[in-house]
Structures are given as structure tokens and as C-alpha cells.
Design a protein around this motif. Sequence first.
Motif, short mmCIF file in Angstrom:
data_model
loop_
_atom_site.label_atom_id
_atom_site.label_comp_id
_atom_site.label_asym_id
_atom_site.label_seq_id
_atom_site.Cartn_x
_atom_site.Cartn_y
_atom_site.Cartn_z
N TYR A 116 3.06 3.66 5.47
CA TYR A 116 2.83 3.25 6.85
C TYR A 116 2.67 1.75 6.91
N GLY A 128 2.73 2.62 12.38
CA GLY A 128 3.59 3.78 12.27
C GLY A 128 4.11 3.97 10.86
N GLU A 129 4.79 5.08 10.67
CA GLU A 129 5.39 5.36 9.38
C GLU A 129 6.54 4.39 9.16
N THR A 133 -3.53 5.91 15.15
CA THR A 133 -3.69 7.15 14.40
C THR A 133 -2.50 7.37 13.48
N GLU A 134 -2.71 8.15 12.46
CA GLU A 134 -1.66 8.68 11.60
C GLU A 134 -1.98 10.15 11.38
N ASN A 135 -0.98 10.98 11.52
CA ASN A 135 -1.17 12.44 11.39
C ASN A 135 -2.27 12.94 12.31
#
Length: 82
Positions: free
Chosen positions: A31, A43-44, A63-65
Motif C-alpha cells: 500500500y 490505497g493498494e 482505511t485498508e481492508n
Amino acid sequence: MRRNMDYSFEEFERDINIGHEIEFRFKGKIYRTVNVKEGYGVGEHLKEFVYFNTPQELLDNGTENGEKLKDIWNEVEAVTVF
């Protein structure tokens, strides 16, 4: 460029606030945070980013996931600061 395996969320906050971009690995994926004309994004890597108006908005709402960055930070495996 600085690489660090032991990089606290407080260091992450400091570096985002002074304009650095950060790359990190979480659950086997890479990320990035970016500082571009669209805003401060997260982001990814090589996929779509979510942008915020300020570094603090990114820190508070990024956020991630589906998990806030602060909540996942102890699971981050590697960090590179640009």
C-alpha cells in the motif's frame, strides 16, 4: 528513501504531515500514501486510491481492508519512506 521495519504510527503521522509518501506492506499486499494535486491519498499499490483534503483527514479516515490505518499499524510488515 528510508526503509524501516520498526516504524511507529507516530512516526507515520509526522512523516505524512511534512509531506512524505509512505509505502507499507499489510497482509502480503503493498500500500502507499501519496501527496498529489488530488489530495492526500492512500490505497493498494497500482490500484485505486482514496483521497482526502488534508494529512489529518487521511490519518483519521484512511482505511485498508475496512480497518483504520491506526488500528492495523501494529500488523504492518515493512515501511519505506519517500
